[in-house]
Design a protein around this motif. Structure first.
Motif, PDB file in Angstrom:
ATOM      1  N   SER A  83     -17.692 -31.301 -10.869  1.00  0.00           N
ATOM      2  CA  SER A  83     -17.888 -31.017 -12.289  1.00  0.00           C
ATOM      3  C   SER A  83     -18.021 -29.515 -12.516  1.00  0.00           C
ATOM      4  O   SER A  83     -17.449 -28.957 -13.461  1.00  0.00           O
ATOM      5  N   GLN A  84     -18.772 -28.859 -11.629  1.00  0.00           N
ATOM      6  CA  GLN A  84     -18.924 -27.413 -11.735  1.00  0.00           C
ATOM      7  C   GLN A  84     -17.586 -26.707 -11.534  1.00  0.00           C
ATOM      8  O   GLN A  84     -17.254 -25.776 -12.274  1.00  0.00           O
ATOM      9  N   ARG A  85     -16.812 -27.159 -10.556  1.00  0.00           N
ATOM     10  CA  ARG A  85     -15.521 -26.542 -10.268  1.00  0.00           C
ATOM     11  C   ARG A  85     -14.548 -26.743 -11.431  1.00  0.00           C
ATOM     12  O   ARG A  85     -13.802 -25.830 -11.794  1.00  0.00           O
ATOM     13  N   ASP A  86     -14.565 -27.944 -12.032  1.00  0.00           N
ATOM     14  CA  ASP A  86     -13.707 -28.203 -13.194  1.00  0.00           C
ATOM     15  C   ASP A  86     -14.058 -27.268 -14.346  1.00  0.00           C
ATOM     16  O   ASP A  86     -13.177 -26.750 -15.041  1.00  0.00           O
ATOM     17  N   SER A  87     -15.358 -27.070 -14.542  1.00  0.00           N
ATOM     18  CA  SER A  87     -15.804 -26.169 -15.603  1.00  0.00           C
ATOM     19  C   SER A  87     -15.358 -24.734 -15.326  1.00  0.00           C
ATOM     20  O   SER A  87     -14.898 -24.026 -16.237  1.00  0.00           O
ATOM     21  N   GLU A  88     -15.477 -24.304 -14.062  1.00  0.00           N
ATOM     22  CA  GLU A  88     -15.057 -22.948 -13.702  1.00  0.00           C
ATOM     23  C   GLU A  88     -13.561 -22.770 -13.872  1.00  0.00           C
ATOM     24  O   GLU A  88     -13.095 -21.725 -14.356  1.00  0.00           O
ATOM     25  N   ALA A  90     -11.670 -24.387 -15.982  1.00  0.00           N
ATOM     26  CA  ALA A  90     -11.401 -24.355 -17.424  1.00  0.00           C
ATOM     27  C   ALA A  90     -11.700 -22.970 -17.994  1.00  0.00           C
ATOM     28  O   ALA A  90     -10.958 -22.459 -18.843  1.00  0.00           O
ATOM     29  N   GLN A  91     -12.777 -22.345 -17.514  1.00  0.00           N
ATOM     30  CA  GLN A  91     -13.118 -20.999 -17.965  1.00  0.00           C
ATOM     31  C   GLN A  91     -12.059 -19.991 -17.530  1.00  0.00           C
ATOM     32  O   GLN A  91     -11.703 -19.089 -18.295  1.00  0.00           O
ATOM     33  N   LEU A  92     -11.558 -20.152 -16.305  1.00  0.00           N
ATOM     34  CA  LEU A  92     -10.506 -19.246 -15.822  1.00  0.00           C
ATOM     35  C   LEU A  92      -9.225 -19.413 -16.619  1.00  0.00           C
ATOM     36  O   LEU A  92      -8.552 -18.429 -16.959  1.00  0.00           O
ATOM     37  N   ALA A  93      -8.874 -20.660 -16.933  1.00  0.00           N
ATOM     38  CA  ALA A  93      -7.663 -20.916 -17.727  1.00  0.00           C
ATOM     39  C   ALA A  93      -7.801 -20.312 -19.118  1.00  0.00           C
ATOM     40  O   ALA A  93      -6.846 -19.731 -19.667  1.00  0.00           O
ATOM     41  N   HIS A 140     -12.193  -9.364 -15.724  1.00  0.00           N
ATOM     42  CA  HIS A 140     -12.866 -10.116 -16.783  1.00  0.00           C
ATOM     43  C   HIS A 140     -13.757 -11.224 -16.230  1.00  0.00           C
ATOM     44  O   HIS A 140     -14.880 -11.418 -16.705  1.00  0.00           O
ATOM     45  N   VAL A 141     -13.285 -11.970 -15.253  1.00  0.00           N
ATOM     46  CA  VAL A 141     -14.109 -13.071 -14.744  1.00  0.00           C
ATOM     47  C   VAL A 141     -15.322 -12.534 -13.987  1.00  0.00           C
ATOM     48  O   VAL A 141     -16.369 -13.189 -13.944  1.00  0.00           O
ATOM     49  N   ASP A 142     -15.187 -11.345 -13.407  1.00  0.00           N
ATOM     50  CA  ASP A 142     -16.335 -10.755 -12.717  1.00  0.00           C
ATOM     51  C   ASP A 142     -17.378 -10.282 -13.724  1.00  0.00           C
ATOM     52  O   ASP A 142     -18.574 -10.554 -13.568  1.00  0.00           O
ATOM     53  N   ALA A 143     -16.945  -9.599 -14.771  1.00  0.00           N
ATOM     54  CA  ALA A 143     -17.872  -9.039 -15.752  1.00  0.00           C
ATOM     55  C   ALA A 143     -18.421 -10.097 -16.703  1.00  0.00           C
ATOM     56  O   ALA A 143     -19.603 -10.049 -17.081  1.00  0.00           O
ATOM     57  N   GLU A 144     -17.590 -11.062 -17.095  1.00  0.00           N
ATOM     58  CA  GLU A 144     -17.999 -12.062 -18.083  1.00  0.00           C
ATOM     59  C   GLU A 144     -18.566 -13.326 -17.453  1.00  0.00           C
ATOM     60  O   GLU A 144     -19.617 -13.836 -17.858  1.00  0.00           O
ATOM     61  N   LEU A 145     -17.852 -13.859 -16.462  1.00  0.00           N
ATOM     62  CA  LEU A 145     -18.203 -15.165 -15.915  1.00  0.00           C
ATOM     63  C   LEU A 145     -18.924 -15.086 -14.577  1.00  0.00           C
ATOM     64  O   LEU A 145     -19.463 -16.086 -14.108  1.00  0.00           O
ATOM     65  N   HIS A 146     -18.883 -13.913 -13.950  1.00  0.00           N
ATOM     66  CA  HIS A 146     -19.498 -13.722 -12.625  1.00  0.00           C
ATOM     67  C   HIS A 146     -18.921 -14.724 -11.611  1.00  0.00           C
ATOM     68  O   HIS A 146     -19.648 -15.358 -10.851  1.00  0.00           O
ATOM     69  N   LEU A 147     -17.600 -14.846 -11.636  1.00  0.00           N
ATOM     70  CA  LEU A 147     -16.892 -15.752 -10.730  1.00  0.00           C
ATOM     71  C   LEU A 147     -15.877 -14.978  -9.907  1.00  0.00           C
ATOM     72  O   LEU A 147     -15.416 -13.909 -10.304  1.00  0.00           O
TER      73      LEU A 147
END
Length: 242
Positions: A83-88, A90-93, A140-147
């Motif tokens: 579930s966590q991976r699916d959410s991540e 979706a955020q990347l997409a 962007h994913v590093d600064a916004e999502l920390h992924l």
């Protein structure tokens, strides 16, 4: 300042803070999984030992509890991490889509994020522009999502680690109660379990930066109470059925 650790095969950079934190989280999860295996399996075998002195029922209940617990832990971890991976994902997409459709707005957003971190407007603009030119999505994913798009947690790996840690803990009370003579079976198992819980509590406290004494006392007292309750239930139920 130490920049690297030298080995015979060359020079390797020291782990970054995020990598170290991730390793500590995995280790902490492993300790907690082993703790669950110890407590749940010990409760089962001690409870059954309170009802009967025969080794076969104790072994059967212990093995069944070990397998059921490992499967339950693995399945729960797999579902949670999936579930966590699916959410991540979706955020990347979503981030990819926004970069493709509104690149200027995304650049301004990145600039503002670096301003919020303390950079001047000029420096933030330059940093955002250079990082965007190098790899806009990564910036962007590093600064916004920390992924890190390349290091999303694997559900299978998490499930396997959870199952292995549970089994490693569950084997301790199971082996202890099966190899000990009948007269000393319960006391020895309880002693082994409480020592193991104390060690697990100490490790968890050290990893979390808490005071070991309080953590050890908590898990040992809780474990002792749990074993006393399950043993008492075994005696009562065994006596009533018998």
């Amino acid at each position: 300042m130490s920049e690297a650790v030298s080995t015979e095969g060359g020079v390797h950079p020291e782990p970054h803070g995020g990598e170290l934190s991730q390793r500590l989280n995995w280790l902490r999860a492993g300790v907690l999984g082993a703790n669950d295996g110890i407590v749940s399996t010990a409760g089962i075998v001690v409870g059954v030992a309170g009802a009967t002195a025969e080794r076969a029922p104790i072994a059967t209940a212990g093995v069944a509890g070990l397998v059921a617990g490992a499967v339950s832990m693995a399945l729960g971890e797999y579902v949670s991490v999936s579930s966590q991976r699916d959410s991540e994902r979706a955020q990347l997409a979503k981030e990819r889509r926004e970069l493709a459709e509104t690149p200027r707005e995304e650049l301004e957003e990145l600039t503002e994020l670096y301003e919020e971190k303390g950079l001047s407007r000029t420096t933030a603009t330059q940093v955002a522009a250079e990082l965007t030119e190098h790899d806009a999505l990564a910036a962007h994913v590093d600064a916004e999502l920390h992924l890190d798009p390349e290091e999303l947690t694997s559900p299978w790996r998490a499930a396997a680690a959870s199952a292995v840690s549970f089994v490693s803990g569950a084997l301790l009370p199971l082996v202890a109660i099966l190899v000990t003579p009948t007269t000393w079976r319960v006391p020895v198992t309880v002693a082994v379990v409480l020592l193991a819980l104390g060690l697990a509590g100490w490790i968890s406290a050290r990893l979390g930066g808490a005071r070991p004494r309080r953590a050890v006392l908590r898990v040992v007292v809780g474990g002792a109470l749990g074993l006393a309750v399950t043993y008492g239930i075994g005696v009562l139920v065994g006596g009533a059925v018998g």
